[in-house]
Write an enzyme that holds these catalytic residues in place. Structure first.
Site, PDB file in Angstrom:
ATOM      1  NE  ARG A   1      35.703  36.767  87.394  1.00 18.00           N
ATOM      2  CZ  ARG A   1      36.130  36.283  86.261  1.00 18.00           C
ATOM      3  NH1 ARG A   1      35.329  36.205  85.245  1.00 18.00           N
ATOM      4  NH2 ARG A   1      37.365  35.855  86.124  1.00 18.00           N
TER       5      ARG A   1
ATOM      6  CB  SER B   1      35.178  37.381  78.133  1.00 17.82           C
ATOM      7  OG  SER B   1      35.214  38.689  78.617  1.00 17.82           O
TER       8      SER B   1
END
Ligand code: PNS
Length: 167
Positions: free
Chosen positions: A90, A128
């Site tokens: 990311r 998450s």
């Protein structure tokens, strides 16, 4: 046949994960999505639940298989004949952790390559743990989680929060 593994905790699978799995399936004949144990993480979903959510979310992506495995990723890659481990990246903040894991796996399995796939910009912020935190306090996670598992994830995280509330 070219085989890749997309390993992770997937607690739970997000649209960011799904994007990496989908793009990996366009490059490799077979993609094994492996739900593994990360001893540094306390998970909200059992391995079986995570596998079930992933199977539903990846239904329809050609060549994808979802499995659970307790043990070393390097051993599992050898056992399944995988030549690549594919991980999503990311931001720079992911890099040190991922680099350490890639070097560890390279030492354990020199014939297996770790490939980093950059995330799509719209999923750069997504994780998450962030999804769980937002869901826990009633926030909207509909743009973060595959639609087919949204209600189950919301219900589960809500239950977790209620069971932790002081009486
Ligand atoms: O989604 P995560 O938590 O970043 O995934 C990490 C995971 C589960 C892939 C990693 O902890 C792992 O490979 N666990 C299996 C045990 C192992 O092989 N450890 C050595 C490499 S770090």
């Amino acid at each position: 046949m070219s085989i890749a593994i997309c390993p992770g905790s997937y607690d739970p699978v997000t649209l960011g994960h799904l994007d990496i799995i989908t793009r990996t399936s366009r490059i490799f004949d077979h993609v094994i999505v492996a739900v593994m144990i990360n001893p540094n993480k306390k998970t909200s979903f059992t391995v079986e639940e995570r596998i079930d959510l992933l199977r539903r979310a990846t239904e329809g992506i050609p060549g994808v298989e979802v499995v659970g495995f307790t043990g070393l990723l390097a051993d599992y890659a050898h056992r399944r004949g995988a030549t690549a481990i594919v991980k999503g990246l990311r931001a720079v903040t992911d890099f040190e952790y991922e680099f350490q894991m890639a070097l560890t796996n390279k030492k354990l399995a020199p014939d297996v390559e770790t490939l980093f796939m950059t995330t799509r910009s719209e999923y750069m912020y997504l994780s998450s743990s962030m999804v769980k935190q937002v869901a826990m306090f009633g926030g909207d996670i509909s743009e973060d989680i595959p639609a087919c598992i949204l209600e189950d994830v919301k219900k589960r995280i809500c239950c977790e929060r209620n069971s932790e509330q002081p009486k």
